[in-house]
Design an enzyme around this catalytic site. Structure first.
Site, PDB file in Angstrom:
ATOM      1  N   CYS A  50       5.334  -5.063   1.473  1.00  0.00           N
ATOM      2  CA  CYS A  50       4.655  -3.841   1.679  1.00  0.00           C
ATOM      3  C   CYS A  50       3.731  -2.976   0.733  1.00  0.00           C
ATOM      4  O   CYS A  50       4.578  -2.803  -0.502  1.00  0.00           O
ATOM      5  CB  CYS A  50       5.817  -2.972   2.271  1.00  0.00           C
ATOM      6  SG  CYS A  50       5.401  -1.237   2.658  1.00  0.00           S
ATOM      7  N   TYR A 181      -5.315  -0.444   7.599  1.00  0.00           N
ATOM      8  CA  TYR A 181      -4.532  -0.505   8.766  1.00  0.00           C
ATOM      9  C   TYR A 181      -5.164   0.084   9.870  1.00  0.00           C
ATOM     10  O   TYR A 181      -5.056  -0.488  10.993  1.00  0.00           O
ATOM     11  CB  TYR A 181      -3.281   0.451   8.561  1.00  0.00           C
ATOM     12  CG  TYR A 181      -2.103  -0.407   7.749  1.00  0.00           C
ATOM     13  CD1 TYR A 181      -1.169  -1.389   8.292  1.00  0.00           C
ATOM     14  CD2 TYR A 181      -2.168  -0.267   6.331  1.00  0.00           C
ATOM     15  CE1 TYR A 181      -0.478  -1.782   7.497  1.00  0.00           C
ATOM     16  CE2 TYR A 181      -1.411  -0.841   5.472  1.00  0.00           C
ATOM     17  CZ  TYR A 181      -0.379  -1.822   5.935  1.00  0.00           C
ATOM     18  OH  TYR A 181       0.457  -2.352   5.196  1.00  0.00           O
TER      19      TYR A 181
END
Length: 311
Positions: A50, A181
């Site tokens: 992440c 994203y």
């Protein structure tokens, strides 16, 4: 709002909308927040895959806080219950005694129904989540844990430059960190096109800025560089193909590629990167984007160790 096939929230126009952080209490030097910075009291839970968690890993390493704040690493593959401690013996975190990070979330808020996210800082004694506010976590490590920094630790968020740093970080978050994203989870062509254009427009502006100086704020490494690095280091491995951010590869953008290699070769950066976790997480977890869950063998990652010429 609507939920796409990716399980992500989107606007009416198909724009990806990031979930708000649920736990936003702060750990402060004087404890005025209700949580005092104390060595051994907290556990930082991260995924090596992440980018949001990676920021806190780098800052913790650069500041020498490894002994003050312990680290828990989850499996890069989430299942229906979320982040798992399957890397630990017995599938249970040895300090917190839980199998899933979601157990700490529910211990804190039994009504919680959102996505469980990393990084999260958990109070070891109570087993409850203090914060999953990733932008504030790394800043507080710099500003509220100073008593426990190593003697020669860098000042990543100096008081006299915070406004300037914030000004630089804002478009990086909007167009690059979150921008990839917004491309990958776009629910419409228009939303994707706009995110793609904003992403590469920002990378072009950053190229111009970095063409005449080593770091984003000149000759001083700051929080802003860490935030940009965690996206750049994942760019060719996952974002370029998986999220369709394919105008150029990072390795084709000479200034940014050299800048990213410079950081990668700095202690605390490259030694906290795990490309195996990164690739397996993105290509296996996002099965609506990659339904076969096949993890690509490429790209060639050996170039990260080539001389960067920026020192």
């Amino acid at each position: 709002m609507a939920t796409t096939q990716f399980g992500k929230e989107t606007s009416e126009r198909g724009e990806f909308v990031r979930q708000a952080n649920r736990f936003t209490q702060r750990i402060t030097a004087d404890g005025s927040s209700g949580w005092r910075a104390e060595p051994g009291r907290y556990r930082l839970v991260v995924s090596l895959a992440c980018p949001w968690a990676h920021r806190s890993i780098i800052v913790r390493r650069l500041l020498g806080l490894e002994e003050a704040i312990s680290l828990a690493v989850v499996d890069p593959i989430r299942d229906e219950k979320g982040w798992r401690f399957t890397l630990d013996e017995g599938g249970r975190d040895p300090v917190l005694g839980i199998e899933y990070l979601s157990q700490a979330y529910l211990a804190t808020d039994p009504e919680f129904t959102g996505r469980v996210t990393v990084p999260s800082i958990v109070d070891i004694e109570s087993g409850t989540v203090v914060t999953n506010d990733y932008p504030q976590i790394s800043l507080d490590l710099s500003t509220q844990w100073r008593e426990f920094h190593r003697p020669d630790a860098p000042d990543l968020y100096p008081a006299d430059r915070r406004a300037e740093i914030d000004e630089v970080m804002d478009p990086i978050f909007r167009n690059v960190n979150n921008g990839v994203y917004r491309c990958g989870f776009a629910g419409s062509q228009q939303a994707y096109d706009e995110a793609f254009t904003a992403l590469f427009g920002e990378l072009d502006r950053l190229t111009e800025r970095l063409s005449g100086q080593r770091y984003l704020l000149g000759d001083t490494l700051t929080e802003a560089d860490i935030r940009l690095f965690t996206t750049l280091v994942r760019f060719d491995a996952v974002y370029h193909g998986h999220f369709k951010t394919n105008r150029h590869k990072l390795a084709e953008l000479d200034v940014l590629w050299a800048y990213a290699r410079d950081l990668y070769q700095t202690p605390g950066f490259g030694d906290t990167v795990d490309f195996d976790h990164i690739k397996r997480h993105y290509y296996v977890t996002h099965d609506a984007i990659n339904p076969t869950r096949i993890v690509p063998l490429g790209p060639d990652l050996s170039g990260w160790d080539r001389p960067h010429g920026r020192a």
